[in-house]
Design a protein around this motif. Sequence first.
Motif, PDB file in Angstrom:
ATOM      1  N   MET A 143       7.068   2.431  -5.153  1.00  0.00           N
ATOM      2  CA  MET A 143       6.728   2.342  -3.737  1.00  0.00           C
ATOM      3  C   MET A 143       7.162   1.025  -3.095  1.00  0.00           C
ATOM      4  SD  MET A 143       5.326   5.071  -2.772  1.00  0.00           S
ATOM      5  CE  MET A 143       4.687   6.546  -3.486  1.00  0.00           C
ATOM      6  N   THR A 144       7.645   0.071  -3.895  1.00  0.00           N
ATOM      7  CA  THR A 144       8.076  -1.215  -3.352  1.00  0.00           C
ATOM      8  C   THR A 144       9.500  -1.514  -3.789  1.00  0.00           C
ATOM      9  OG1 THR A 144       7.164  -2.393  -5.249  1.00  0.00           O
ATOM     10  CG2 THR A 144       5.737  -2.177  -3.335  1.00  0.00           C
ATOM     11  N   ASP A 145      10.146  -2.369  -3.019  1.00  0.00           N
ATOM     12  CA  ASP A 145      11.502  -2.771  -3.403  1.00  0.00           C
ATOM     13  C   ASP A 145      11.418  -3.992  -4.327  1.00  0.00           C
ATOM     14  OD1 ASP A 145      10.913  -4.880  -1.732  1.00  0.00           O
ATOM     15  OD2 ASP A 145      12.271  -4.258  -0.130  1.00  0.00           O
ATOM     16  N   ALA A 195       1.510   9.005   2.362  1.00  0.00           N
ATOM     17  CA  ALA A 195       0.383   8.821   3.276  1.00  0.00           C
ATOM     18  C   ALA A 195       0.115  10.090   4.070  1.00  0.00           C
ATOM     19  CB  ALA A 195       0.660   7.640   4.208  1.00  0.00           C
ATOM     20  N   VAL A 196       1.176  10.765   4.513  1.00  0.00           N
ATOM     21  CA  VAL A 196       1.011  12.008   5.281  1.00  0.00           C
ATOM     22  C   VAL A 196       0.337  13.067   4.409  1.00  0.00           C
ATOM     23  CG1 VAL A 196       2.266  13.910   6.374  1.00  0.00           C
ATOM     24  CG2 VAL A 196       2.887  11.543   6.892  1.00  0.00           C
ATOM     25  N   VAL A 197       0.786  13.194   3.183  1.00  0.00           N
ATOM     26  CA  VAL A 197       0.178  14.175   2.271  1.00  0.00           C
ATOM     27  C   VAL A 197      -1.290  13.820   2.021  1.00  0.00           C
ATOM     28  CG1 VAL A 197       0.220  15.052  -0.105  1.00  0.00           C
ATOM     29  CG2 VAL A 197       2.348  14.859   1.190  1.00  0.00           C
ATOM     30  N   ALA A 215       8.273  -5.600  -0.938  1.00  0.00           N
ATOM     31  CA  ALA A 215       8.004  -4.987   0.366  1.00  0.00           C
ATOM     32  C   ALA A 215       7.901  -3.478   0.202  1.00  0.00           C
ATOM     33  CB  ALA A 215       9.136  -5.328   1.337  1.00  0.00           C
ATOM     34  N   PRO A 216       7.036  -2.818   0.967  1.00  0.00           N
ATOM     35  CA  PRO A 216       6.885  -1.366   0.834  1.00  0.00           C
ATOM     36  C   PRO A 216       8.163  -0.626   1.231  1.00  0.00           C
ATOM     37  CG  PRO A 216       5.440  -2.222   2.556  1.00  0.00           C
ATOM     38  CD  PRO A 216       6.141  -3.377   1.962  1.00  0.00           C
ATOM     39  N   ARG A 217       8.459   0.431   0.488  1.00  0.00           N
ATOM     40  CA  ARG A 217       9.579   1.320   0.825  1.00  0.00           C
ATOM     41  C   ARG A 217       9.017   2.410   1.739  1.00  0.00           C
ATOM     42  NH1 ARG A 217      12.759   2.432  -4.849  1.00  0.00           N
ATOM     43  NH2 ARG A 217      13.541   0.307  -5.093  1.00  0.00           N
ATOM     44  N   LEU A 218       9.281   2.307   3.017  1.00  0.00           N
ATOM     45  CA  LEU A 218       8.688   3.230   3.988  1.00  0.00           C
ATOM     46  C   LEU A 218       9.133   4.666   3.749  1.00  0.00           C
ATOM     47  CD1 LEU A 218       8.794   1.126   7.275  1.00  0.00           C
ATOM     48  CD2 LEU A 218       6.894   1.518   5.707  1.00  0.00           C
ATOM     49  N   GLU A 219      10.359   4.874   3.251  1.00  0.00           N
ATOM     50  CA  GLU A 219      10.832   6.242   2.997  1.00  0.00           C
ATOM     51  C   GLU A 219      10.016   6.923   1.899  1.00  0.00           C
ATOM     52  OE1 GLU A 219      13.282   3.589   0.276  1.00  0.00           O
ATOM     53  OE2 GLU A 219      12.628   3.484   2.345  1.00  0.00           O
ATOM     54  N   ARG A 220       9.280   6.139   1.089  1.00  0.00           N
ATOM     55  CA  ARG A 220       8.423   6.734   0.055  1.00  0.00           C
ATOM     56  C   ARG A 220       6.950   6.657   0.429  1.00  0.00           C
ATOM     57  NH1 ARG A 220      11.230   5.045  -5.644  1.00  0.00           N
ATOM     58  NH2 ARG A 220      13.178   6.134  -5.262  1.00  0.00           N
ATOM     59  N   VAL A 221       6.541   5.603   1.086  1.00  0.00           N
ATOM     60  CA  VAL A 221       5.131   5.401   1.424  1.00  0.00           C
ATOM     61  C   VAL A 221       4.677   6.383   2.503  1.00  0.00           C
ATOM     62  CG1 VAL A 221       3.468   3.762   2.392  1.00  0.00           C
ATOM     63  CG2 VAL A 221       5.158   2.978   0.736  1.00  0.00           C
ATOM     64  N   VAL A 222       5.488   6.585   3.547  1.00  0.00           N
ATOM     65  CA  VAL A 222       5.086   7.449   4.663  1.00  0.00           C
ATOM     66  C   VAL A 222       4.828   8.888   4.206  1.00  0.00           C
ATOM     67  CG1 VAL A 222       5.847   8.432   6.863  1.00  0.00           C
ATOM     68  CG2 VAL A 222       6.131   5.981   6.427  1.00  0.00           C
TER      69      VAL A 222
END
Length: 107
Positions: free
Chosen positions: A71-73, A87-89, A77-84
């Motif tokens: 989930m981080t690079d 979070a939605v699920v 820093a958070p990887r938004l393409e994986r975190v979002v």
Amino acid sequence: MSDARTPADIEADIVRRREELAAALDEIAMRVHPKTIMAGAKSKVAATVDRTAGRAYVAVNAKVSGARASMTDEEGAPRLERVVPVAVVAVAVVGGLMVLSLRRRRR
């Protein structure tokens, strides 16, 4: 030359053997005493629980570290393409559980 033992030698040997036998019987009595058996069983159970808990901790820690790494690079820093999407699920699952809970209460 014969190995002639005197009555005093024989008596001393008997006394020594009686003391050895008494010590052996005391040790056997201590080993089969219920408190000794329970203490041994408790320590075995505690060791098994500690070992199992340790293994579980290591396994969970490895999974959490793997999830965090995915989930981080490299800089943390958070990887938004994986975190979002995650979070939605999560929000959808919690919302669904809340709807089901409300429906059950109304019945």
